[in-house]
Every structure is written in structure tokens, then in C-alpha cells.
Motif scaffolding. Structure first.
Motif, PDB file in Angstrom:
ATOM      1  N   TYR A 114       0.833  -1.204   0.000  1.00  0.00           N
ATOM      2  CA  TYR A 114       0.000   0.000   0.000  1.00  0.00           C
ATOM      3  C   TYR A 114       0.872   1.261   0.000  1.00  0.00           C
ATOM      4  O   TYR A 114       0.629   2.183  -0.785  1.00  0.00           O
ATOM      5  N   LEU A 115       1.875   1.335   0.868  1.00  0.00           N
ATOM      6  CA  LEU A 115       2.744   2.521   0.929  1.00  0.00           C
ATOM      7  C   LEU A 115       3.508   2.732  -0.375  1.00  0.00           C
ATOM      8  O   LEU A 115       3.638   3.856  -0.852  1.00  0.00           O
ATOM      9  N   VAL A 116       4.008   1.665  -0.949  1.00  0.00           N
ATOM     10  CA  VAL A 116       4.752   1.785  -2.203  1.00  0.00           C
ATOM     11  C   VAL A 116       3.839   2.300  -3.314  1.00  0.00           C
ATOM     12  O   VAL A 116       4.193   3.215  -4.054  1.00  0.00           O
ATOM     13  N   SER A 117       2.637   1.733  -3.409  1.00  0.00           N
ATOM     14  CA  SER A 117       1.739   2.131  -4.501  1.00  0.00           C
ATOM     15  C   SER A 117       1.192   3.546  -4.316  1.00  0.00           C
ATOM     16  O   SER A 117       1.020   4.271  -5.290  1.00  0.00           O
ATOM     17  N   THR A 118       0.944   3.964  -3.072  1.00  0.00           N
ATOM     18  CA  THR A 118       0.353   5.293  -2.851  1.00  0.00           C
ATOM     19  C   THR A 118       1.386   6.392  -2.665  1.00  0.00           C
ATOM     20  O   THR A 118       1.133   7.526  -3.062  1.00  0.00           O
ATOM     21  N   SER A 119       2.525   6.093  -2.080  1.00  0.00           N
ATOM     22  CA  SER A 119       3.525   7.134  -1.806  1.00  0.00           C
ATOM     23  C   SER A 119       4.549   7.259  -2.927  1.00  0.00           C
ATOM     24  O   SER A 119       4.555   8.231  -3.672  1.00  0.00           O
TER      25      SER A 119
END
Length: 140
Positions: A114-119
Motif C-alpha cells: 500500500y505505501l509503495v503504490s500510494t507514496s
């Protein structure tokens, strides 16, 4: 970690699933060259070198279409850029193929899909699609 981006044939009107845009492996538009819209963000992506490294392209490949005067110019926060990527149709399993841009990204401690895809990738992909193309990877 391989990343999948939500890109598709511009002539098709196909709604994506959480895993991405479906495609047919026999499409004549695969592979395709396209651009993603990306914004400079602090602290890690305020220069073309770091953005280029993230997408595996040269500074010049970003500066020209983005109308940035010099590939070595610093970027201002939220500065817009067009980053070229190559997409293709990638078979995920026997019943599903998705439009895909294969980029490598090394998961860092504390990262999640999630962090990789959104940030880092600013919602250019979904965490579900990252999981689909990395079925054996468990972020730490």
C-alpha cells in the motif's frame, strides 16, 4: 518487487479492476509506449535523477516531455512531470492478463504494498495489482 501500472490502450474504454486493466495477449498495441503524470515530492523525489531511477529512465527522457530546461535542474515540490514507460499485456494466470509496466523497486524496511503504490508511485498502481504480480513477496 515488480510494479504494475494502470495503463491501457487509449482506444479502449475498459474499467479497471483492483488488479488492473484486463487485456488480450494478442493485441497489436502491445507493447506500447506511454507517459505517466508524476509530481516531485519531498524528501526523496526533488530531482530528476531520483525520479529517473524510480522509473528506470534517464533524466533527459523526463526533462524533454516535461519542458524542464535542464536535466540537472532541481525540482520544486509538486512540480509536474511526464515520465515515459513501456507497457504490455502480462499474463497473471490462466484466466487473466493485465496491462503492465514492469518496473523494479526494492522494498525498504517498513514498506507495505500500500505505501509503495500510494507514496512512491503516487497511486499510479494499486496495492492489489502489486500483490498480484508479486505473489511470493512479503514486505517487511
Amino acid at each position: 518487487l515488480f510494479l504494475f501500472f494502470l495503463c491501457c490502450d487509449s482506444q479502449a474504454v475498459i474499467e479497471p479492476t483492483t488488479s488492473g486493466y484486463t487485456c488480450s495477449l494478442n493485441q497489436t498495441t502491445s507493447p506500447c509506449q506511454t507517459y505517466v503524470y508524476y509530481r516531485a515530492v519531498a524528501p526523496d523525489f526533488l530531482d530528476l535523477a531520483s525520479v529517473g531511477d524510480l522509473f528506470s529512465v534517464s533524466r533527459l527522457m523526463i526533462s524533454n516531455p516535461s519542458n524542464i530546461s535542464s536535466p540537472s535542474s532541481p525540482l520544486v515540490p509538486f512540480q509536474s512531470m511526464f515520465v515515459p514507460i513501456q507497457c504490455s499485456c502480462n499474463r497473471i494466470n490462466s484466466s487473466m492478463s493485465i496491462s503492465y509496466a514492469g518496473l523494479n523497486y526494492t522494498i525498504k524496511a517498513g514498506n507495505t504494498f500500500y505505501l509503495v503504490s500510494t507514496s512512491q508511485f503516487q497511486n499510479l498502481t494499486s496495492y492489489q495489482s502489486v500483490e498480484v504480480v508479486n505473489p511470493t513477496l512479503v514486505p517487511t
